[in-house]
Design a protein around this motif. Structure first.
Motif, PDB file in Angstrom:
ATOM      1  N   UNK A  83      51.148-108.683  -5.570  1.00  0.00           N
ATOM      2  CA  UNK A  83      51.380-107.824  -6.731  1.00  0.00           C
ATOM      3  C   UNK A  83      50.176-106.919  -6.951  1.00  0.00           C
ATOM      4  N   UNK A  84      50.405-105.668  -7.276  1.00  0.00           N
ATOM      5  CA  UNK A  84      49.277-104.799  -7.590  1.00  0.00           C
ATOM      6  C   UNK A  84      49.582-103.928  -8.791  1.00  0.00           C
ATOM      7  N   UNK A  85      48.535-103.621  -9.535  1.00  0.00           N
ATOM      8  CA  UNK A  85      48.650-102.621 -10.584  1.00  0.00           C
ATOM      9  C   UNK A  85      48.815-101.271  -9.900  1.00  0.00           C
ATOM     10  N   UNK A  86      49.705-100.468 -10.402  1.00  0.00           N
ATOM     11  CA  UNK A  86      49.926 -99.153  -9.804  1.00  0.00           C
ATOM     12  C   UNK A  86      48.908 -98.154 -10.358  1.00  0.00           C
ATOM     13  N   UNK A  87      48.501 -97.233  -9.474  1.00  0.00           N
ATOM     14  CA  UNK A  87      47.642 -96.141  -9.940  1.00  0.00           C
ATOM     15  C   UNK A  87      48.479 -95.192 -10.797  1.00  0.00           C
ATOM     16  N   UNK A  88      47.792 -94.402 -11.576  1.00  0.00           N
ATOM     17  CA  UNK A  88      48.465 -93.459 -12.457  1.00  0.00           C
ATOM     18  C   UNK A  88      49.408 -92.535 -11.674  1.00  0.00           C
ATOM     19  N   UNK A  89      48.945 -92.018 -10.535  1.00  0.00           N
ATOM     20  CA  UNK A  89      49.784 -91.105  -9.747  1.00  0.00           C
ATOM     21  C   UNK A  89      51.036 -91.813  -9.238  1.00  0.00           C
ATOM     22  N   UNK A  90      50.891 -93.085  -8.881  1.00  0.00           N
ATOM     23  CA  UNK A  90      52.055 -93.837  -8.392  1.00  0.00           C
ATOM     24  C   UNK A  90      53.088 -94.015  -9.506  1.00  0.00           C
ATOM     25  N   UNK A  91      52.600 -94.262 -10.718  1.00  0.00           N
ATOM     26  CA  UNK A  91      53.526 -94.403 -11.860  1.00  0.00           C
ATOM     27  C   UNK A  91      54.274 -93.088 -12.074  1.00  0.00           C
ATOM     28  N   UNK A  92      53.563 -91.980 -11.994  1.00  0.00           N
ATOM     29  CA  UNK A  92      54.183 -90.664 -12.204  1.00  0.00           C
ATOM     30  C   UNK A  92      55.225 -90.392 -11.119  1.00  0.00           C
ATOM     31  N   UNK A  93      54.872 -90.694  -9.881  1.00  0.00           N
ATOM     32  CA  UNK A  93      55.824 -90.489  -8.774  1.00  0.00           C
ATOM     33  C   UNK A  93      57.075 -91.340  -8.961  1.00  0.00           C
ATOM     34  N   UNK A  94      56.860 -92.564  -9.420  1.00  0.00           N
ATOM     35  CA  UNK A  94      58.002 -93.460  -9.632  1.00  0.00           C
ATOM     36  C   UNK A  94      58.934 -92.909 -10.708  1.00  0.00           C
ATOM     37  N   UNK A  95      58.352 -92.484 -11.826  1.00  0.00           N
ATOM     38  CA  UNK A  95      59.175 -91.943 -12.920  1.00  0.00           C
ATOM     39  C   UNK A  95      59.918 -90.677 -12.484  1.00  0.00           C
ATOM     40  N   UNK A  96      59.277 -89.881 -11.633  1.00  0.00           N
ATOM     41  CA  UNK A  96      59.928 -88.645 -11.170  1.00  0.00           C
ATOM     42  C   UNK A  96      61.157 -88.960 -10.315  1.00  0.00           C
TER      43      UNK A  96
END
Lengths: 156, 156
Positions: B3-16
């Motif tokens: 399990x890993x905490x996602x970086x901010x950019x990864x969260x944004x990419x996921x939401x997109x």
């Protein structure tokens, strides 16, 4: 697509079949959502977690909402929303019976233990923290079901 | 499972990539969850609904939480949580540009219109009510990702 409000018994049957949902708690008017596993018993949902933001918030404000859904396709789905009150089954004699009940119900859902443990590891605990068992007293249940036939409400 | 905490950019990419989630709002400390469709743009989520409890509550208390997840299997999933502030894109000249933007973004997701319309029909409106467009100003994003390899946190 045809949509109908679910009867109370249908909502209960749905929750009894489901074991996964999302729980929302709130602090200072800020809501917060986390995925949860739960076990439904009449009038209650039982859950298990590790200490964290969710538990801290619910200790201050026990009012919660749980939503569970099952989406088979865009026009065939069920969504049930529960409003309720959080009660921690703390490590005291008073709660020992309810804790044992929660544990025996929840142990059947193995993925649940993994998820709770994982969250604690991500937060950097060297040793797994003590588990937190809780139950949610259900105060209100509503549900909607969409299907392609058999519902009294037709969407043109 | 790793399990890993996602970086901010990864969260944004996921939401997109995602268009479906759950929104929690709260009134008088009582949270409430509804499924939503949304479109992500930098710093905002855009949504559309029909009048109802959710809108009434968010007009009083604009603090909301949106959670979106993608579960491929028990040990391969992503979950992102957004904290933010609701802003209604009302039927005024001030909001006409943002309303048009929201509409053009949301019209691509046809199922969304169906869901909003259906909710209004279930509530017994003879005529579909005026749509309510809104955007959520994102103030915080966090995410967790589980996989079977490649993550810095190992769960024994």
């Amino acid at each position: 697509m045809l949509i109908s409000k679910m009867k109370s018994e249908e909502c209960h049957e749905f929750l009894a079949r489901q074991g996964v949902g999302r729980l929302a708690c709130a602090r200072d008017s800020q809501p917060y959502i986390v995925p949860i596993y739960f076990v439904y018993e009449p009038d209650h949902l039982y859950g298990f977690t590790t200490p964290g933001r969710k538990v801290e918030w619910m200790r201050v404000n026990p009012l919660v909402c749980v939503q569970a859904d099952e989406v088979l396709s865009q026009d065939k789905w069920t969504s049930v929303v529960v409003l309720g009150r959080y009660e921690e089954l703390s490590e005291t004699r008073e709660y020992s019976e309810e804790r044992n009940k929660a544990q025996s119900l929840l142990v059947k859902r193995t993925s649940w233990w993994v998820t709770a443990y994982v969250a604690s590891v991500v937060r950097g605990h060297a040793e797994p923290p003590l588990p937190v068992f809780y139950r949610i007293h259900i105060t209100d249940i509503t549900g909607l079901r969409a299907s392609t036939k058999g519902s009294p409400v037709r969407v043109r």
